[in-house]
Design an enzyme around this catalytic site. Structure first.
Site, PDB file in Angstrom:
ATOM      1  N   SER A 127    -101.881  41.078 -20.117  1.00  0.00           N
ATOM      2  CA  SER A 127    -100.904  41.171 -19.035  1.00  0.00           C
ATOM      3  C   SER A 127     -99.955  39.984 -19.037  1.00  0.00           C
ATOM      4  CB  SER A 127    -101.620  41.152 -17.675  1.00  0.00           C
ATOM      5  OG  SER A 127    -102.499  42.225 -17.555  1.00  0.00           O
ATOM      6  N   GLU A 160     -95.086  48.794 -22.778  1.00  0.00           N
ATOM      7  CA  GLU A 160     -94.204  47.725 -23.244  1.00  0.00           C
ATOM      8  C   GLU A 160     -94.651  47.356 -24.656  1.00  0.00           C
ATOM      9  OE1 GLU A 160     -92.947  45.390 -19.161  1.00  0.00           O
ATOM     10  OE2 GLU A 160     -94.900  44.907 -20.008  1.00  0.00           O
ATOM     11  N   ASN A 198     -94.686  42.711 -15.430  1.00  0.00           N
ATOM     12  CA  ASN A 198     -95.511  41.750 -14.695  1.00  0.00           C
ATOM     13  C   ASN A 198     -94.746  40.507 -14.254  1.00  0.00           C
ATOM     14  OD1 ASN A 198     -97.731  43.350 -14.659  1.00  0.00           O
ATOM     15  ND2 ASN A 198     -98.764  42.360 -16.375  1.00  0.00           N
TER      16      ASN A 198
HETATM   17  N1  CAA Z   1    -107.969  60.883 -15.185  1.00  0.00           N
HETATM   18  C1  CAA Z   1    -107.587  62.160 -15.003  1.00  0.00           C
HETATM   19  N2  CAA Z   1    -106.910  62.583 -13.943  1.00  0.00           N
HETATM   20  C2  CAA Z   1    -106.633  61.684 -12.989  1.00  0.00           C
HETATM   21  C3  CAA Z   1    -107.021  60.330 -13.092  1.00  0.00           C
HETATM   22  C4  CAA Z   1    -107.718  59.945 -14.247  1.00  0.00           C
HETATM   23  N3  CAA Z   1    -108.122  58.684 -14.465  1.00  0.00           N
HETATM   24  N4  CAA Z   1    -106.616  59.688 -11.978  1.00  0.00           N
HETATM   25  C5  CAA Z   1    -105.994  60.597 -11.221  1.00  0.00           C
HETATM   26  N5  CAA Z   1    -106.000  61.807 -11.845  1.00  0.00           N
HETATM   27  C6  CAA Z   1    -105.366  63.042 -11.377  1.00  0.00           C
HETATM   28  C7  CAA Z   1    -105.797  63.458  -9.984  1.00  0.00           C
HETATM   29  O1  CAA Z   1    -106.895  64.348 -10.041  1.00  0.00           O
HETATM   30  C8  CAA Z   1    -104.539  64.142  -9.465  1.00  0.00           C
HETATM   31  O2  CAA Z   1    -104.427  65.452  -9.967  1.00  0.00           O
HETATM   32  P1  CAA Z   1    -103.577  66.579  -9.153  1.00  0.00           P
HETATM   33  O3  CAA Z   1    -102.207  66.037  -8.868  1.00  0.00           O
HETATM   34  O4  CAA Z   1    -103.549  67.726 -10.098  1.00  0.00           O
HETATM   35  O5  CAA Z   1    -104.387  66.811  -7.896  1.00  0.00           O
HETATM   36  C9  CAA Z   1    -103.428  63.387 -10.106  1.00  0.00           C
HETATM   37  O6  CAA Z   1    -103.980  62.772 -11.279  1.00  0.00           O
HETATM   38  C10 CAA Z   1    -102.894  62.325  -9.198  1.00  0.00           C
HETATM   39  O7  CAA Z   1    -104.026  61.545  -8.729  1.00  0.00           O
HETATM   40  P2  CAA Z   1    -104.149  61.016  -7.230  1.00  0.00           P
HETATM   41  O8  CAA Z   1    -104.231  62.102  -6.234  1.00  0.00           O
HETATM   42  O9  CAA Z   1    -105.211  59.946  -7.207  1.00  0.00           O
HETATM   43  O10 CAA Z   1    -102.722  60.511  -7.222  1.00  0.00           O
HETATM   44  P3  CAA Z   1    -101.773  59.736  -6.385  1.00  0.00           P
HETATM   45  O11 CAA Z   1    -100.660  60.640  -6.126  1.00  0.00           O
HETATM   46  O12 CAA Z   1    -102.453  59.027  -5.290  1.00  0.00           O
HETATM   47  O13 CAA Z   1    -101.302  58.690  -7.500  1.00  0.00           O
HETATM   48  C11 CAA Z   1    -101.329  56.764  -8.818  1.00  0.00           C
HETATM   49  C12 CAA Z   1    -102.169  57.769  -8.068  1.00  0.00           C
HETATM   50  C13 CAA Z   1    -100.671  57.415 -10.024  1.00  0.00           C
HETATM   51  C14 CAA Z   1    -102.280  55.665  -9.285  1.00  0.00           C
HETATM   52  C15 CAA Z   1    -100.206  56.232  -7.886  1.00  0.00           C
HETATM   53  O14 CAA Z   1    -100.766  55.790  -6.677  1.00  0.00           O
HETATM   54  C16 CAA Z   1     -99.443  55.096  -8.508  1.00  0.00           C
HETATM   55  O15 CAA Z   1     -98.559  55.301  -9.324  1.00  0.00           O
HETATM   56  N6  CAA Z   1     -99.765  53.824  -8.101  1.00  0.00           N
HETATM   57  C17 CAA Z   1     -99.135  52.652  -8.635  1.00  0.00           C
HETATM   58  C18 CAA Z   1     -99.856  52.257  -9.887  1.00  0.00           C
HETATM   59  C19 CAA Z   1     -99.196  51.075 -10.528  1.00  0.00           C
HETATM   60  O16 CAA Z   1     -98.285  50.447 -10.046  1.00  0.00           O
HETATM   61  N7  CAA Z   1     -99.740  50.731 -11.715  1.00  0.00           N
HETATM   62  C20 CAA Z   1     -99.319  49.577 -12.426  1.00  0.00           C
HETATM   63  C21 CAA Z   1    -100.278  48.454 -12.144  1.00  0.00           C
HETATM   64  S1  CAA Z   1     -99.778  46.938 -12.921  1.00  0.00           S
HETATM   65  C22 CAA Z   1    -100.289  47.099 -14.492  1.00  0.00           C
HETATM   66  O17 CAA Z   1    -100.877  48.061 -14.899  1.00  0.00           O
HETATM   67  C23 CAA Z   1     -99.951  45.969 -15.407  1.00  0.00           C
HETATM   68  C24 CAA Z   1    -100.830  44.802 -15.459  1.00  0.00           C
HETATM   69  O18 CAA Z   1    -100.852  44.159 -16.522  1.00  0.00           O
HETATM   70  C25 CAA Z   1    -101.603  44.297 -14.306  1.00  0.00           C
HETATM   71  P1  NAD Z   2    -111.951  45.041 -17.308  1.00  0.00           P
HETATM   72  O1  NAD Z   2    -112.689  43.879 -16.774  1.00  0.00           O
HETATM   73  O2  NAD Z   2    -111.975  46.326 -16.551  1.00  0.00           O
HETATM   74  O3  NAD Z   2    -112.466  45.387 -18.788  1.00  0.00           O
HETATM   75  C1  NAD Z   2    -112.609  44.444 -19.814  1.00  0.00           C
HETATM   76  C2  NAD Z   2    -113.725  44.971 -20.719  1.00  0.00           C
HETATM   77  O4  NAD Z   2    -113.781  44.162 -21.896  1.00  0.00           O
HETATM   78  C3  NAD Z   2    -115.112  44.897 -20.066  1.00  0.00           C
HETATM   79  O5  NAD Z   2    -115.684  46.197 -20.112  1.00  0.00           O
HETATM   80  C4  NAD Z   2    -115.883  43.899 -20.923  1.00  0.00           C
HETATM   81  O6  NAD Z   2    -117.254  44.254 -21.086  1.00  0.00           O
HETATM   82  C5  NAD Z   2    -115.143  43.994 -22.250  1.00  0.00           C
HETATM   83  N1  NAD Z   2    -115.219  42.795 -23.082  1.00  0.00           N
HETATM   84  C6  NAD Z   2    -115.049  41.499 -22.690  1.00  0.00           C
HETATM   85  N2  NAD Z   2    -115.137  40.698 -23.765  1.00  0.00           N
HETATM   86  C7  NAD Z   2    -115.368  41.490 -24.847  1.00  0.00           C
HETATM   87  C8  NAD Z   2    -115.527  41.253 -26.247  1.00  0.00           C
HETATM   88  N3  NAD Z   2    -115.468  40.006 -26.740  1.00  0.00           N
HETATM   89  N4  NAD Z   2    -115.706  42.311 -27.059  1.00  0.00           N
HETATM   90  C9  NAD Z   2    -115.737  43.570 -26.580  1.00  0.00           C
HETATM   91  N5  NAD Z   2    -115.571  43.859 -25.261  1.00  0.00           N
HETATM   92  C10 NAD Z   2    -115.403  42.833 -24.422  1.00  0.00           C
HETATM   93  O7  NAD Z   2    -110.460  44.556 -17.562  1.00  0.00           O
HETATM   94  P2  NAD Z   2    -109.116  45.427 -17.672  1.00  0.00           P
HETATM   95  O8  NAD Z   2    -108.526  45.555 -16.330  1.00  0.00           O
HETATM   96  O9  NAD Z   2    -109.409  46.648 -18.480  1.00  0.00           O
HETATM   97  O10 NAD Z   2    -108.195  44.420 -18.490  1.00  0.00           O
HETATM   98  C11 NAD Z   2    -108.261  44.347 -19.898  1.00  0.00           C
HETATM   99  C12 NAD Z   2    -106.979  43.710 -20.423  1.00  0.00           C
HETATM  100  O11 NAD Z   2    -105.875  44.549 -20.061  1.00  0.00           O
HETATM  101  C13 NAD Z   2    -106.674  42.324 -19.852  1.00  0.00           C
HETATM  102  O12 NAD Z   2    -106.030  41.574 -20.840  1.00  0.00           O
HETATM  103  C14 NAD Z   2    -105.729  42.658 -18.698  1.00  0.00           C
HETATM  104  O13 NAD Z   2    -104.908  41.573 -18.350  1.00  0.00           O
HETATM  105  C15 NAD Z   2    -104.936  43.790 -19.293  1.00  0.00           C
HETATM  106  N6  NAD Z   2    -104.320  44.704 -18.343  1.00  0.00           N
HETATM  107  C16 NAD Z   2    -104.939  45.000 -17.161  1.00  0.00           C
HETATM  108  C17 NAD Z   2    -104.336  45.897 -16.284  1.00  0.00           C
HETATM  109  C18 NAD Z   2    -104.963  46.274 -14.970  1.00  0.00           C
HETATM  110  O14 NAD Z   2    -104.296  46.828 -14.109  1.00  0.00           O
HETATM  111  N7  NAD Z   2    -106.244  45.988 -14.756  1.00  0.00           N
HETATM  112  C19 NAD Z   2    -103.122  46.509 -16.631  1.00  0.00           C
HETATM  113  C20 NAD Z   2    -102.524  46.202 -17.870  1.00  0.00           C
HETATM  114  C21 NAD Z   2    -103.128  45.278 -18.709  1.00  0.00           C
END
Ligand code: CAA
Ligand code: NAD
Length: 297
Positions: A127, A160, A198
Site C-alpha cells: 500500500s 495501480e 492511497n
Molecule cells: N465475493 C463474492 N461476492 C461478493 C463479495 C466477495 N468477497 N463481497 C460482496 N459480494 C457480492 C454481494 O453478495 C453482493 O451481491 P449482489 O449485489 O448480487 O447482492 C455484491 O457483491 C455487493 O456486496 P454488498 O451488498 O456487500 O455490497 P455493497 O453495495 O455494500 O458494496 C463494497 C460493498 C463494494 C465493499 C462497497 O461498500 C465499497 O465500494 N466500499 C468502498 C471500498 C473501498 O474504498 N475500497 C478501497 C479500500 S483502500 C485499498 O484497498 C487500498 C489500500 O492499499 C489500503
Molecule cells: P492480511 O493481514 O489480511 O494478510 C497478510 C497475510 O500474509 C496473512 O495471512 C499472513 O499469514 C501472511 N504472511 C505474512 N508473512 C508471510 C510470509 N513471509 N510468507 C507467506 N505469508 C505471509 O493483510 P492484507 O490486508 O491482505 O494486506 C496484504 C498487503 O496488501 C499489505 O502490503 C497491504 O498494505 C496491502 N494492501 C492492503 C489492502 C487492504 O485494504 N487491507 C488494500 C491494498 C493493499
C-alpha cells in the site's frame, strides 16, 4: 512475455482475492502462506466467495445451478495452496501480499530472487512502500513492479501498476496486461508514496480519525456525512475497519518515519490504541465498529 502460472504470497484479505480473480481469468495459481491455519483460512475465504458468485448467477438466471457449480469448481481447481517457497520457482509472475512491513517484504524478495526462474516477474501489492527497494532486495530490479489491487479485490475494478526507474518496459507491459486479464482497469503510477489512491485516501482516513479523537462528531455521523454528503459507498471509519487498523497504522508509521516534514502524514493516537488492544477492524471482529463476519454487527 507470456504469463500462465502465478504465485500469490499471503492469502489474507488481499491475497485470497488476487488469487481468486487470477484463477477466474484462467491463470494457474499457487497460493503460499506461512502456516497451515492461515492457508486453510485463505482458501476457505475463496470457497465462500466463489459460492456467493455462483449462487448470484443462478439467482439472476444467468447460469443453471449445474453450470454455476461447474464454473466454481473449475476456478477453484486452478488454485493450489502451499507452504513451500520452492513451489513458486517456475511461476511467470509472483505477487506478494504479505504484512505491510518493508523489512519482512525485502527478506522475502531476497529469497525469491534465489528461488525463482530467471524471467519471473516480481510484483508487490504494498500500500505504501517503495517498489524499487523490494526490486533491489530481489537482485532483479528490472523485473520488479507494483501491482496494487483494491479491497475487496473481487469487486473493486482498479489496479495501480507501478514502475520504478529500473523496471523493464516489457515487464511493465506484461504486468499491466495481467491486470487487464483479471478484468481490472489498470492505471500507471510512478513509485511514489501511496501511488495515486492511497496518497489521497490514507490522509483522509487519518483526518477522520483525528476528528473522532477531538470529539468533533460521532463515528456514525462522520461516516454518514461522507456517505450521504459525498456519495462514498462507506464512510472513512468503516473503511478503516475494512482495510485493517494494523495495515493503516503500518502505512502511516512508514510514511512518518520517511517523510517527517509531510504535514498530511499524521498518526492519530486512537489508531495506535486500537491496534495495541488487538482491535484490527473487520478481520479481528472489532475496530471502530463490531463486526459479525463480513458485515457490521
Ligand atoms: N465475493 C463474492 N461476492 C461478493 C463479495 C466477495 N468477497 N463481497 C460482496 N459480494 C457480492 C454481494 O453478495 C453482493 O451481491 P449482489 O449485489 O448480487 O447482492 C455484491 O457483491 C455487493 O456486496 P454488498 O451488498 O456487500 O455490497 P455493497 O453495495 O455494500 O458494496 C463494497 C460493498 C463494494 C465493499 C462497497 O461498500 C465499497 O465500494 N466500499 C468502498 C471500498 C473501498 O474504498 N475500497 C478501497 C479500500 S483502500 C485499498 O484497498 C487500498 C489500500 O492499499 C489500503
Ligand atoms: P492480511 O493481514 O489480511 O494478510 C497478510 C497475510 O500474509 C496473512 O495471512 C499472513 O499469514 C501472511 N504472511 C505474512 N508473512 C508471510 C510470509 N513471509 N510468507 C507467506 N505469508 C505471509 O493483510 P492484507 O490486508 O491482505 O494486506 C496484504 C498487503 O496488501 C499489505 O502490503 C497491504 O498494505 C496491502 N494492501 C492492503 C489492502 C487492504 O485494504 N487491507 C488494500 C491494498 C493493499
Amino acid at each position: 512475455m507470456n504469463i500462465e502460472k502465478v504465485g500469490i504470497i499471503g492469502c489474507g484479505l488481499m491475497g485470497h482475492g488476487i488469487a481468486q480473480v487470477a484463477a477466474q481469468s484462467g491463470f494457474t495459481v499457487v497460493a503460499l502462506e506461512g502456516d497451515q491455519g492461515a492457508l486453510d483460512a485463505g482458501l476457505g475465504r475463496i470457497d465462500r466467495s466463489l459460492a456467493k458468485f455462483a449462487s448470484k448467477q443462478v439467482e439472476k438466471g444467468k447460469l443453471t445451478e449445474e453450470e454455476a457449480n461447474g464454473w466454481s469448481a473449475q476456478t477453484r481447481g486452478r488454485i493450489s495452496g502451499t507452504l513451500e517457497l520452492a513451489d513458486l520457482a517456475d511461476c511467470d509472475l509472483v505477487v506478494e501480499a504479505i504484512v505491510e512491513n518493508l523489512e519482512v517484504k525485502n527478506e522475502l524478495f531476497k529469497e525469491l530472487g534465489t528461488v525463482c526462474k530467471g524471467d519471473t516477474i516480481f510484483a508487490s501489492n504494498t500500500s505504501s512502500f517503495p517498489i524499487a527497494e523490494m526490486g533491489k532486495a530481489s537482485g532483479r530490479p528490472e523485473r520488479m513492479v507494483g501491482l496494487h489491487f483494491f479491497n475487496p479485490v473481487q469487486l473493486m475494478r482498479l489496479v495501480e501498476v507501478v514502475r520504478t526507474d529500473e523496471t523493464d518496459e516489457e515487464v511493465f507491459a506484461a504486468a499491466r496486461a495481467f491486470g487487464e486479464a483479471c478484468k481490472k482497469t489498470p492505471v500507471s503510477c510512478k513509485d511514489t508514496p501511496g501511488f495515486v489512491v492511497n496518497r489521497l485516501l490514507v490522509p483522509y482516513m487519518s483526518q477522520a480519525l483525528q476528528m473522532l479523537e477531538r470529539g468533533d462528531a460521532t463515528k456514525e455521523d462522520i461516516d454518514a456525512a461522507m456517505q450521504f454528503g459525498c456519495g462514498h459507498p462507506m464512510g472513512p471509519l468503516t473503511l478503516t475497519d475494512y482495510v485493517g487498523l494494523d495495515t493503516t497504522l503500518s502505512i502511516l508509521e512508514g510514511w512518518v518515519e520517511r517523510y517527517p516534514d509531510e504535514a498530511a502524514f499524521q498518526i492519530p493516537q486512537i489508531l495506535r490504541e486500537k491496534v495495541a488492544a488487538g482491535k484490527l477492524g473487520r478481520k479481528s471482529g472489532e475496530g471502530f465498529y463490531v463486526w459479525d463476519g463480513d458485515k457490521k454487527a
